[in-house]
Design a protein around this motif. Structure first.
Motif, PDB file in Angstrom:
ATOM      1  N   ARG A 164       0.833  -1.037   0.103  1.00  0.00           N
ATOM      2  CA  ARG A 164      -0.117   0.122  -0.015  1.00  0.00           C
ATOM      3  C   ARG A 164       0.745   1.365  -0.010  1.00  0.00           C
ATOM      4  O   ARG A 164       1.964   1.469   0.768  1.00  0.00           O
ATOM      5  CB  ARG A 164      -1.072   0.116   1.299  1.00  0.00           C
ATOM      6  CG  ARG A 164      -1.710   1.410   1.372  1.00  0.00           C
ATOM      7  CD  ARG A 164      -2.793   1.149   2.503  1.00  0.00           C
ATOM      8  NE  ARG A 164      -3.809   0.037   2.009  1.00  0.00           N
ATOM      9  CZ  ARG A 164      -4.775   0.409   1.223  1.00  0.00           C
ATOM     10  NH1 ARG A 164      -5.024   1.524   0.820  1.00  0.00           N
ATOM     11  NH2 ARG A 164      -5.719  -0.546   0.890  1.00  0.00           N
ATOM     12  N   ASN A 166       1.026   5.495   0.172  1.00  0.00           N
ATOM     13  CA  ASN A 166       0.086   6.626   0.733  1.00  0.00           C
ATOM     14  C   ASN A 166       0.188   7.869  -0.180  1.00  0.00           C
ATOM     15  O   ASN A 166      -0.323   9.064   0.081  1.00  0.00           O
ATOM     16  CB  ASN A 166       0.511   6.933   2.062  1.00  0.00           C
ATOM     17  CG  ASN A 166       1.979   7.202   2.277  1.00  0.00           C
ATOM     18  OD1 ASN A 166       2.751   7.537   1.449  1.00  0.00           O
ATOM     19  ND2 ASN A 166       2.576   6.911   3.365  1.00  0.00           N
ATOM     20  N   ASN A 187       5.721   5.425  -0.559  1.00  0.00           N
ATOM     21  CA  ASN A 187       5.408   5.026   0.818  1.00  0.00           C
ATOM     22  C   ASN A 187       6.476   5.441   1.494  1.00  0.00           C
ATOM     23  O   ASN A 187       7.851   5.768   0.792  1.00  0.00           O
ATOM     24  CB  ASN A 187       4.702   3.898   1.143  1.00  0.00           C
ATOM     25  CG  ASN A 187       5.555   2.669   0.741  1.00  0.00           C
ATOM     26  OD1 ASN A 187       6.774   2.676   0.537  1.00  0.00           O
ATOM     27  ND2 ASN A 187       4.735   1.420   0.627  1.00  0.00           N
TER      28      ASN A 187
END
Length: 270
Positions: A164, A166, A187
């Motif tokens: 993931r 950001n 990230n």
């Protein structure tokens, strides 16, 4: 001188004269014989000469007649040959005239055809230019469409390969403006460069590996400690592209609805 001596003398004289006449007669007879033989020889010779002359004249007349005949044949042959030459020349002139006319007609047809072809080529060029403008516009539009599609998908779900991110940044340029990155996913420990194509080709994978990695490492030193991943996103894919992406160790992404689908397998960091 007495009569006896005179008679003997006269007798001797007459005898001498008789002998002389006899000798003259013999000489005359011999001369006449020789003259006769000469006349006969002359007559025979004259006859032979006349016969020979007649034979020669005949041969000459025959030779002349033969020569005249051959000369006549030669004149006739020359006349015939001359006629054939004139006819051949006339035929050649006729054929040459036809050839000139055909060449003139062909040249005219070629010029007309060339003019027509040039016109068609100009029209085709105009149409191709117009089509190129349309295709260029379509290419730009489809490229923007693909970028916006994948950017929207990542903004809604910033996940790639289970990681993931950001931060999602689009159309990022280096400081010198030479290199552009369609999408950057960032990230605290990883960065993913996503190259977006409406219809990707294997060469796009080569460009991504050879150009984008080195340019990013050189111009974005703030991410020197981050893992760098590469992804090629395309709305149209094929088996060859999947294979090349797998061999290169990058992500191959395809858009289905609002979800990014991972098409390639093992990936590596750069």
């Amino acid at each position: 001188m007495d009569n006896t001596q005179f008679d003997k003398m006269m007798q001797g004289m007459f005898q001498g004269m008789a002998e002389l006449r006899e000798s003259q007669a013999k000489s005359q007879a011999k001369a006449d014989l020789e003259s006769q033989k000469l006349r006969e020889f002359q007559a025979e010779t004259s006859l032979q000469i006349r016969e020979s002359q007649a034979k020669t004249d005949l041969q000459l007349r025959e030779s002349q007649a033969k020569a005249d005949f051959e000369s006549q044949k030669l004149r006739e042959l020359q006349a015939e040959t001359s006629l054939q030459l004139r006819e051949s020349q006339a035929k050649a002139d006729f054929e040459f005239q036809k050839l000139r006319e055909l060449q003139a007609e062909t040249s005219l047809q070629i010029r007309e055809s060339q003019a027509k072809t040039d016109l068609q080529l100009r029209e085709l060029e105009r149409k191709l230019t117009h089509v190129g403008e349309i295709l260029g516009s379509i290419g730009i539009n489809t490229g923007l469409f693909a970028e916006r599609l994948f950017a929207s998908s990542f903004q809604k779900n910033p996940v790639l390969g289970g990681i993931r991110y950001n931060i999602v940044r689009c159309n990022v340029r280096d400081g010198n403006g030479k290199t552009e990155y369609d999408i950057l996913l960032i990230n605290g420990s990883s960065v993913a460069i996503v190259e977006v194509k409406y219809k990707a080709h294997p060469k796009d994978i080569e460009d991504l590996l050879e150009k984008k990695v080195a340019a990013f490492r050189s111009s974005h030193r703030e991410y020197a400690g981050h893992k760098l991943y590469l992804a090629l996103a395309t709305t149209v894919s094929n088996d060859e592209l999947v294979q090349k992406a797998g061999e290169a160790g990058i992500y191959l992404l395809s858009q289905e609805g609002q979800h990014v689908e991972l098409l390639s397998g093992e990936v590596r960091t750069f």
